[in-house]
Every structure is written in C-alpha cells, then in structure tokens.
Design an enzyme around this catalytic site. Sequence first.
Site, PDB file in Angstrom:
ATOM      1  N   GLU A   1      -8.933 -54.798 -46.469  1.00  0.00           N
ATOM      2  CA  GLU A   1     -10.019 -55.727 -46.773  1.00  0.00           C
ATOM      3  C   GLU A   1     -11.283 -54.895 -46.978  1.00  0.00           C
ATOM      4  OE1 GLU A   1     -10.469 -58.490 -43.524  1.00  0.00           O
ATOM      5  OE2 GLU A   1      -8.352 -58.313 -43.010  1.00  0.00           O
TER       6      GLU A   1
ATOM      7  N   ASP B   1     -17.908 -63.050 -48.000  1.00  0.00           N
ATOM      8  CA  ASP B   1     -17.718 -62.892 -46.568  1.00  0.00           C
ATOM      9  C   ASP B   1     -18.974 -62.267 -45.969  1.00  0.00           C
ATOM     10  OD1 ASP B   1     -16.485 -62.854 -44.062  1.00  0.00           O
ATOM     11  OD2 ASP B   1     -15.609 -60.882 -44.400  1.00  0.00           O
TER      12      ASP B   1
ATOM     13  N   SER C   1      -9.652 -58.683 -50.502  1.00  0.00           N
ATOM     14  CA  SER C   1      -8.579 -58.515 -49.519  1.00  0.00           C
ATOM     15  C   SER C   1      -7.289 -58.298 -50.288  1.00  0.00           C
ATOM     16  CB  SER C   1      -8.457 -59.751 -48.627  1.00  0.00           C
ATOM     17  OG  SER C   1      -9.595 -59.892 -47.811  1.00  0.00           O
TER      18      SER C   1
ATOM     19  N   HIS D   1      -5.345 -56.146 -36.556  1.00  0.00           N
ATOM     20  CA  HIS D   1      -6.526 -56.220 -37.422  1.00  0.00           C
ATOM     21  C   HIS D   1      -7.435 -55.051 -37.058  1.00  0.00           C
ATOM     22  CE1 HIS D   1     -10.422 -58.458 -38.659  1.00  0.00           C
ATOM     23  NE2 HIS D   1      -9.819 -58.028 -39.743  1.00  0.00           N
TER      24      HIS D   1
END
Length: 571
Positions: A10, A147, A154, A297
């Site tokens: 991302e 974002d 992404s 993540h």
Amino acid sequence: MTVRRVMGSETEFGVLAQGAPDANATVLSTRVVTGYAAWVARNLRTARGAHGPDGGGPDGDASDVGHEPVGTGWDYGSEAPLTDARGFTVSREDAHPTQLTDEAPVLTSEEIAAEAISESAMYAEDMDWRRVVMNTVIPNGARVYVDHSHPEYSSPEVTTPRDALTWDAAGDVVAHRAVADLAQRSARTDAPAVNLYKNNTDNKSVSYGAHENYTVARSVPFERITAALLPFFASRQIMCGAGRVGIGADGATPGFQLSQRADFFERTVGLETTIHRPIVNTRDEPHADEEHYRRLHVIIGDANLSHTATLLKFGTTSLVLNLVEHDRVPDLALTDPVAALQTISHDPAVTVRVPLRDGRTLTAVQLQRAYLDAALALETELAPEGMDAETAEVLELWDEVLTDLEADPGRLADRLDWAAKHALLDAYRRRDGLAWDDPRLVAIDLQYADVRPEKGLYHRLVAAGRIRTLVDRERIVRAADHPPEDTRAYFRGTAVATYPHEMAGVGWDTVNVAFPGVRRGARIAMPEPRDLGRDVCGSWFTAPDAEQWVREVARHRPHLVTGSDIPPARP
C-alpha cells in the site's frame, strides 16, 4: 518451505499542486483518484469499441465518459480496523478518527467550497464535483483511493517477492498516468497541475505510509510474531530505507539518515497507524477466512523505488515469517527497539551497535546476518531436493547486499535507494560546499521521488544505467492494467475490466454485482486468497453479461454466491 506467500503493498503518495503550496490535500487527492477513474473508464470503453457521439479518448477529461458511471465503489463489509490481534476490539468512541477506515471518506462541502468555489474558481472547469470518486478498483485488481488526504495505491495480492515488486512498481505507473492526465487538463483550465511523490514525509513533521501485507497462519501466536519482528524491522532499513535529509520528525536537525519513517515511530506494538506509531502493528483484519488466516499489516517500511530494496523488503520478511511459523527465530531481543530503530537510521556508515537484552551489542548488519543464517538453514532443511528459484534469489541477494554493506555501503549506490540518494546528495555537497541543512538538498531529496520519469531523479539514474533494475519496464507497465494470474486478484480485476458498469461495490474478499431491475444483484465472496486465479476462472468471463457471468460463478462455486434469483447452494 518457500518464500512464496500471499503479500501486497500500500503506497500513499505525497501530493503537491504546482504554484499552489497551500491547496487542500484532500481535494488534490480527490482530483487524482477521480481523474484516474475516468481515465480507466475511457480506456475500457475504447477497448470495447464503444466510442459514441460523446466521443472521448485518451486525451479527454472526466466529462468524456458521458453518463456512464465512473469507478467501482468500495465494499467496506470486511473492514475491521479496530480489531486487535492481541484479543480485543477498541470501541469507536475511544478510537482516533484516522483509525475509522471502515467508513467511506467524504469530501465535505466546506472542502469543495474552499477550493472549487474560490474567488478564482480554480477547479470549476477542471472537475464535475457532483461526480467525485474517492475509491475505485482498477483492472489490475488494485485499489486506488483517498486515504488520510493522500492518494493511495493498494496493490493486488501476489505470491512472490518479484511479483510484489512488479505490481508495486505498477502503482508508480498509475500515479504517473494520473499526473499526466491532470497536467493535460490543467493546460485547458485555470487549475494548477498536481504532482505525486513516492516518499514518506513532507519534512514538516507529517509522515504518510508505505505498508506491506502478508498472509500468516492464524495458528501462529501473535506474541511470537512480535518478538521475531522487532529486531528484524529495526535493522531491515539498512537494505530497505529510502533515505532522508534531516533528523527528527520535522527534519530540523542537519544530517542524512537511512529511513524516511524511523523518526515517526514511538512504540513497539500497537493498533494505531497515524498516531503513536508502533513498530509492529496489531490490526487484525484478515480480508480472508479468519479461521485460517491473519493478515500481518506492516507499517514500518519506506516507499521504495529501487527494485533490489523492494524485492528484499518482501522476500526477507516472508522468510522471517517462515522462521516464526517453524519456531526457529534466533534470540535477538533488543533492549529498546524504538531507540535501536532510530539509532540505526541515523548512521549511514552502518557501523553503530545497539544493545540486546542478553548483554550483547550488534550492528544492524550482524542482526540481519543472524536472520539470514537462520533462514538459509531452515530453507535448506525443508527443501532437501533444492529450494525453488524465488527463495534462492532472495537468499543470495540478501547475502550479497549484507556483504557489501559490511565492506563499503557506497558500493550499493547502484542497488539501494538510500545509498543511491546519499551518493547523489554527497556529490552535490562536495561540488557546491553545501551543509546538510541546505534547502537545496531537501529539494533534491524530494525530486528523487518524483513519479514523472523525465523529472524524477531515481528514474533518471535508471535511464543513465546508474541503478540496476530487476523487472523489465514493459512488464511493469503491463501490470498496471492486468492482474496477477495466481490469486483472487485475477477474479477481481477481470470482473472490473469485463463488467465495469455492474460493479456495485468491490472489496478484497467480495464482489457485489448489480443486475438490471429494482434491487436485483448478487454478492460473491472470495475467502481464499489463492483461489479464483486465471486457471480456475478464466473461461467464466466469456459470459455475455454480468448476470450470466454470476450464474457461471455460482455453477462452479455455489457456496460463494448469494443474491436475487441465484439458487441457494445445497448444504
């Protein structure tokens, strides 16, 4: 075992309006995303041979798509940003607003008014503000959206580090296309041109992310993942740092450091991503079958342009996760991981030692060498007939880079971002007698990350043969328009390309399809990231329309499809 696993990236791009430094970043990012969604719609229409009287083509603007819908919309159904891998969920009342990524971003009337309806009517002709797009899925299976005031790409899910590199670099192609499209529009209006930078900070105390994602078995205790990754992430920047002029969050202290992100981290472990940033993020949002998978993540990384750095970033992390899954991680616990992260970043000589809990002091090269030795031993043991080419490539490159770092970091100016940037900046310093706090060096730092091939210093170094690449440009450009073929990204991206107008909402693990008529449609679940690749579903897309396509999906995967007029799957 192998380096192969489901992974992806991302990237939030830095955004600036030329000649308008105070322009609203959210509005600029919305122009980028809306413009690219329209670009995709025009090109899909061209591919269908659907040029009508409303014309259009590759040089048109957002109005060129006529009354056709632009963008797919995003399905937020599987977003769970407040679920913590440590076994609890943060309440919405206690969460920071930036953590609520399970809600669609909204461009407020105040933001539009502040920019589009200003005295100069800056954007009045540039965009139809009734049709803004802040979220879309593109034909390569990636998500492009706004974002936290930045345009983000992404990437689609892939299974090898080389493919992670390819589809990450494809995002840079997408960013450049968006910039070029807005530049053409700017020439016809009063709107300023917008430019994007693949970097991580504005050097004014603001940082934005370049995240990674890795699928890990749910059975692996998260505490074991954390213990393994803290020393690894603290030292990985010697290979994967993007380099930065300035020390400290605001860059006010003169100097050069390895990482753009290191000075913005405050904690070892936590759920946040934009405040109190942790080295290991605990968000438990699998975007897959939650009984079998967790999604690691990773928010600690820099935005890389270097192919070698990107390949090593994904490849070495995957191999360390193999060590975690087999409980073979060497004991390298640091006394203070956050302090070690920043100490290592502030040392371009790569010789500083950091303290371990057991009393030892090791350099970042020694820490990484310990992980490499453990990974090599495990992979050799698990593949007695010989390891696969992807795994061997990562292990060999890891060893080569660590060897050169130990001998002379300057050798890596042709392979690593931070080393290339340091060599470039040092040449300017010697030639012009510049100190590290000279604003010209900050400008060069920024220009390295410019996504325009004719302007970005990274791209110009590549063109001059001064930085090695690992993937052909043609393959990267193709990846900007085509999905990987061995994950569900193929299904997602091909659905968007084949039936764009029927995509009511698309997510990482869902596709929502609208049928003609009132409240008619279907929802297709994709809980297995490695399912629905081209070899499985490629022939299904020959269906003449979306409704027949969904019925074809239901015939082969009945348990994945629910919706109107779709027979329920048999138990």
